[in-house]
Design a protein around this motif. Structure first.
Motif, short mmCIF file in Angstrom:
data_model
loop_
_atom_site.label_atom_id
_atom_site.label_comp_id
_atom_site.label_asym_id
_atom_site.label_seq_id
_atom_site.Cartn_x
_atom_site.Cartn_y
_atom_site.Cartn_z
N GLN A 82 46.40 32.80 43.98
CA GLN A 82 44.98 33.15 44.11
C GLN A 82 44.56 34.13 43.01
O GLN A 82 43.48 33.99 42.44
CB GLN A 82 44.70 33.78 45.47
CG GLN A 82 44.61 32.79 46.60
CD GLN A 82 44.28 33.47 47.93
OE1 GLN A 82 44.65 34.62 48.15
NE2 GLN A 82 43.60 32.74 48.80
N ALA A 111 41.81 33.43 40.13
CA ALA A 111 40.65 34.31 39.95
C ALA A 111 40.59 34.84 38.52
O ALA A 111 39.51 34.92 37.92
CB ALA A 111 40.71 35.46 40.94
N SER A 168 39.44 31.94 36.26
CA SER A 168 38.01 31.65 36.38
C SER A 168 37.19 32.77 35.76
O SER A 168 36.12 32.51 35.19
CB SER A 168 37.63 31.45 37.84
OG SER A 168 37.79 32.66 38.56
#
Length: 91
Positions: free
Chosen positions: A75, A79, A82
């Motif tokens: 995760q 993140a 992105s």
């Protein structure tokens, strides 16, 4: 706690339970030593089972922790990726 200590502790508890049972019935405590051995054996087996269950539970917890850490790592990477893509898209 070691396996031997677990089995011995449960066996002693089984002996105490047997002696308590005979005390409640007001029977002689040493009249049937076979009953004492059976009680100690049954409780000793319960101690063995409890030890094995504890070991297995610790393994399952460690496995689940590693899965959670891996999921969190993915995760965080997603993140970060992105965020980098969003910054690159602004220019």
């Amino acid at each position: 706690m070691s396996l031997l200590a677990n089995i011995a502790g449960f066996s002693i508890f089984g002996l105490a339970a047997r002696l308590g049972q005979l005390g409640i019935q007001k029977r002689p405590l040493l009249s049937n030593p076979t009953g004492h051995l059976v009680s100690m054996g049954v409780f000793g087996f319960a101690g063995y089972w409890a030890y094995q269950w504890d070991v297995r539970a610790a393994e399952l917890i460690a496995e689940k922790r590693s899965q959670i850490q891996e999921h969190r790592r993915k995760q965080i990477e997603a993140a970060e990726n992105s965020g980098v893509e969003a910054l690159a898209g602004e220019h």
